[in-house]
Design a protein around this motif. Structure first.
Motif, mmCIF file in Angstrom:
data_model
loop_
_atom_site.group_PDB
_atom_site.id
_atom_site.type_symbol
_atom_site.label_atom_id
_atom_site.label_comp_id
_atom_site.label_asym_id
_atom_site.label_seq_id
_atom_site.Cartn_x
_atom_site.Cartn_y
_atom_site.Cartn_z
ATOM 1 N N TYR A 94 51.133 -14.230 -37.097
ATOM 2 C CA TYR A 94 51.381 -13.812 -35.765
ATOM 3 C C TYR A 94 52.221 -12.515 -35.450
ATOM 4 O O TYR A 94 52.762 -12.106 -34.978
ATOM 5 C CB TYR A 94 52.510 -15.039 -35.573
ATOM 6 C CG TYR A 94 52.556 -16.323 -35.957
ATOM 7 C CD1 TYR A 94 51.726 -16.452 -34.267
ATOM 8 C CD2 TYR A 94 53.034 -17.165 -35.981
ATOM 9 C CE1 TYR A 94 51.501 -18.090 -33.944
ATOM 10 C CE2 TYR A 94 52.475 -18.488 -35.867
ATOM 11 C CZ TYR A 94 51.476 -18.694 -34.879
ATOM 12 O OH TYR A 94 51.443 -20.230 -34.329
ATOM 13 N N ASP A 140 47.025 -11.581 -28.062
ATOM 14 C CA ASP A 140 47.877 -12.757 -27.229
ATOM 15 C C ASP A 140 48.999 -13.800 -28.000
ATOM 16 O O ASP A 140 49.233 -15.129 -28.249
ATOM 17 C CB ASP A 140 46.849 -14.157 -27.403
ATOM 18 C CG ASP A 140 46.979 -15.215 -26.036
ATOM 19 O OD1 ASP A 140 48.463 -15.390 -25.598
ATOM 20 O OD2 ASP A 140 46.547 -16.530 -26.386
ATOM 21 N N ASP A 156 39.100 -20.180 -30.824
ATOM 22 C CA ASP A 156 40.465 -19.783 -30.907
ATOM 23 C C ASP A 156 42.033 -20.033 -31.770
ATOM 24 O O ASP A 156 40.911 -20.194 -32.662
ATOM 25 C CB ASP A 156 40.599 -21.330 -28.964
ATOM 26 C CG ASP A 156 41.123 -20.857 -27.940
ATOM 27 O OD1 ASP A 156 42.011 -19.933 -28.143
ATOM 28 O OD2 ASP A 156 41.168 -21.399 -26.967
ATOM 29 N N TRP A 157 42.971 -19.683 -30.543
ATOM 30 C CA TRP A 157 43.992 -19.823 -31.372
ATOM 31 C C TRP A 157 44.127 -21.325 -33.259
ATOM 32 O O TRP A 157 44.658 -20.985 -33.530
ATOM 33 C CB TRP A 157 45.073 -19.928 -31.357
ATOM 34 C CG TRP A 157 45.070 -20.405 -29.749
ATOM 35 C CD1 TRP A 157 45.199 -21.059 -28.296
ATOM 36 C CD2 TRP A 157 46.467 -22.008 -29.680
ATOM 37 N NE1 TRP A 157 45.552 -21.985 -28.042
ATOM 38 C CE2 TRP A 157 46.519 -23.013 -29.727
ATOM 39 C CE3 TRP A 157 46.974 -23.153 -31.301
ATOM 40 C CZ2 TRP A 157 47.165 -24.285 -29.006
ATOM 41 C CZ3 TRP A 157 47.919 -23.409 -31.222
ATOM 42 C CH2 TRP A 157 47.844 -24.523 -29.791
ATOM 43 N N ASN A 174 41.287 -14.359 -22.924
ATOM 44 C CA ASN A 174 41.747 -13.158 -24.442
ATOM 45 C C ASN A 174 40.251 -12.934 -23.841
ATOM 46 O O ASN A 174 40.979 -11.739 -24.380
ATOM 47 C CB ASN A 174 42.413 -13.783 -25.505
ATOM 48 C CG ASN A 174 43.862 -14.450 -25.626
ATOM 49 O OD1 ASN A 174 44.266 -14.292 -24.703
ATOM 50 N ND2 ASN A 174 43.814 -16.085 -26.310
ATOM 51 N N ASP A 195 51.148 -15.185 -26.772
ATOM 52 C CA ASP A 195 51.738 -15.328 -25.639
ATOM 53 C C ASP A 195 51.743 -16.873 -26.608
ATOM 54 O O ASP A 195 51.627 -18.487 -25.477
ATOM 55 C CB ASP A 195 52.321 -15.551 -24.596
ATOM 56 C CG ASP A 195 53.166 -14.699 -24.082
ATOM 57 O OD1 ASP A 195 53.779 -14.070 -24.531
ATOM 58 O OD2 ASP A 195 52.050 -13.451 -23.158
ATOM 59 N N GLN A 196 50.425 -16.565 -27.126
ATOM 60 C CA GLN A 196 49.759 -18.035 -27.741
ATOM 61 C C GLN A 196 51.516 -18.972 -28.432
ATOM 62 O O GLN A 196 52.211 -19.010 -29.105
ATOM 63 C CB GLN A 196 49.007 -17.890 -28.691
ATOM 64 C CG GLN A 196 49.339 -17.385 -30.006
ATOM 65 C CD GLN A 196 48.472 -16.693 -30.714
ATOM 66 O OE1 GLN A 196 47.738 -17.597 -31.873
ATOM 67 N NE2 GLN A 196 48.330 -15.660 -30.578
ATOM 68 N N PRO A 197 50.521 -20.140 -28.498
ATOM 69 C CA PRO A 197 51.972 -21.149 -29.150
ATOM 70 C C PRO A 197 51.700 -21.092 -30.038
ATOM 71 O O PRO A 197 50.830 -20.681 -31.260
ATOM 72 C CB PRO A 197 50.868 -22.997 -28.963
ATOM 73 C CG PRO A 197 50.314 -21.882 -27.488
ATOM 74 C CD PRO A 197 49.485 -21.044 -27.721
ATOM 75 N N ARG A 198 53.062 -21.786 -30.600
ATOM 76 C CA ARG A 198 53.184 -21.323 -32.343
ATOM 77 C C ARG A 198 53.173 -23.283 -32.742
ATOM 78 O O ARG A 198 53.269 -23.744 -32.067
ATOM 79 C CB ARG A 198 54.363 -21.029 -32.472
ATOM 80 C CG ARG A 198 55.116 -20.050 -32.732
ATOM 81 C CD ARG A 198 54.262 -19.025 -31.551
ATOM 82 N NE ARG A 198 54.569 -17.986 -32.289
ATOM 83 C CZ ARG A 198 54.177 -16.353 -31.474
ATOM 84 N NH1 ARG A 198 52.813 -16.783 -29.912
ATOM 85 N NH2 ARG A 198 54.463 -15.081 -31.704
ATOM 86 N N TRP A 240 41.845 -14.063 -30.346
ATOM 87 C CA TRP A 240 43.617 -14.650 -30.349
ATOM 88 C C TRP A 240 44.735 -13.458 -30.701
ATOM 89 O O TRP A 240 46.290 -13.644 -30.615
ATOM 90 C CB TRP A 240 43.859 -15.953 -31.419
ATOM 91 C CG TRP A 240 42.852 -15.723 -32.677
ATOM 92 C CD1 TRP A 240 42.132 -16.256 -32.861
ATOM 93 C CD2 TRP A 240 43.810 -15.264 -33.561
ATOM 94 N NE1 TRP A 240 42.382 -16.364 -34.314
ATOM 95 C CE2 TRP A 240 43.070 -15.727 -34.660
ATOM 96 C CE3 TRP A 240 44.728 -14.924 -33.757
ATOM 97 C CZ2 TRP A 240 43.449 -15.049 -36.057
ATOM 98 C CZ3 TRP A 240 45.621 -14.323 -35.621
ATOM 99 C CH2 TRP A 240 44.667 -14.651 -35.768
ATOM 100 N N ARG A 246 42.853 -20.772 -24.634
ATOM 101 C CA ARG A 246 43.161 -19.844 -23.899
ATOM 102 C C ARG A 246 42.315 -18.649 -24.682
ATOM 103 O O ARG A 246 42.311 -17.361 -23.980
ATOM 104 C CB ARG A 246 44.208 -19.074 -24.490
ATOM 105 C CG ARG A 246 45.277 -20.147 -24.555
ATOM 106 C CD ARG A 246 47.023 -20.207 -25.566
ATOM 107 N NE ARG A 246 46.991 -18.781 -25.206
ATOM 108 C CZ ARG A 246 48.610 -18.424 -24.388
ATOM 109 N NH1 ARG A 246 48.925 -19.862 -23.430
ATOM 110 N NH2 ARG A 246 49.180 -17.549 -24.033
#
Length: 307
Positions: free
Chosen positions: A257, A239, A21-22, A47, A241-244, A236, A43
């Motif tokens: 990113y 994705d 995951d991210w 994904n 829209d994943q959190p920063r 990831w 997430r």
């Protein structure tokens, strides 16, 4: 009678997904504590579902090198992977790099991950990929442990120079690291540009560079070398829209990113432009071509002593 030319079948390349995951990537390991993972949004299931839909639409099968930690928490999507005809393989338990283990701890890690994956999916696990391609000149014992535990192949070497990983002097194509086992190592793909090896097997390089580069590199490997390319990416990466992650180094943020929104369309083009298959199929076919190479003898040729 006229004889028409027979067009040779395209080389089947190895398609693989490193299922993590991210928040589990090496780039963020200094800013996201392992103990905080269970407090973060998972997430990976959504994904992976997108990736499975993409593969289904293209009619391709792949190998999903999966963390045991993820399989424990995302069992339904793991079962869908297996039921869809894809291969389940091991990526270790929680993304710890091999060169940070000793042999005993490494053995415990891959045993734990394999049991979780097999119990979750009902599919036998025969392949392994080290997190961050972390089998290198420091870890010759890793192959001995994999062979002892019955793995048939590894895809854990990046034969390049990189600031996070890499075994520059390793062979570019499949090799047998042990004289006492049929275990084979299938390095991730490199191409030759200007007489030098360049990374061409996916990941961030695929996202950041123009698609034309990957197409050129895979064609070079298929036509000039007559070998399959080995390609990988992560859930990831599809994705955007994943959190920063606050506080992450600028270099890590750029790598992680950049072009996330372009990844899915590029993958669609990639799977349409080439023939793809599971890594266990590639391992079976490459076994006959794999260079016989004792890893300890090889280390001496590059003047690095085993750890």
């Amino acid at each position: 009678m006229e004889h028409s030319e027979i067009t040779p079948a395209p080389i089947v390349n190895g398609l693989s997904v490193d299922v993590e995951d991210w928040f589990q990537v090496g780039a963020f390991e200094d800013v996201i504590a392992r103990d905080d993972w269970d407090n973060l949004a998972l997430r990976v299931e959504d994904n992976v579902a997108r990736i499975l839909d993409l593969f289904d639409a293209a009619g391709v099968k792949a190998t999903f090198f999966t963390l045991g930690w993820v399989a424990e928490r995302a069992a339904p999507i793991m079962r869908r992977i297996a039921q869809s005809g894809h291969e389940i393989a091991s990526h270790g338990y929680d993304h710890a790099r091999v060169f940070n283990f000793d042999r005993k701890a490494f053995g415990e890690d891959i045993l734990k991950a394999r049991k979780i994956l097999e119990d979750t999916t009902g599919q036998r696990v025969s392949g392994y990929r080290a997190p961050s391609f972390s089998i290198d000149q420091r870890t010759p014992w890793a192959y001995e442990e994999l062979a002892e535990q019955g793995y048939s192949y590894s895809s854990s070497v990046a034969p390049i120079v990189h600031d996070h990983y890499g075994w520059r002097d390793a062979p570019r194509f499949a090799f047998k690291p042990l004289s006492t086992s049929d275990l084979i190592e299938i390095p991730v793909t490199t191409a030759i540009l200007g007489g030098k090896r360049v990374a061409a097997g996916g990941g961030g390089f695929f996202r950041v560079l123009p698609y034309a580069f990957s197409r050129w590199a895979i064609r070079q490997v298929n036509t000039q070398d007559q070998r399959p390319a080995i390609f990988y990416f992560h859930p990831w990466e599809v994705d955007p829209d994943q959190p920063r992650v606050p506080g992450a180094p600028v270099k890590s943020r750029l790598r992680h990113y950049t072009n996330l929104d372009k990844m899915a369309p590029k993958l669609t083009k990639l799977v349409e432009d080439f023939a793809w298959g599971r890594m266990d199929l590639i391992a079976f076919r490459e076994a006959a071509l794999a260079t016989e190479l004792d890893s300890r003898a090889f280390l001496k040729t590059v003047q690095v002593e085993p750890a």
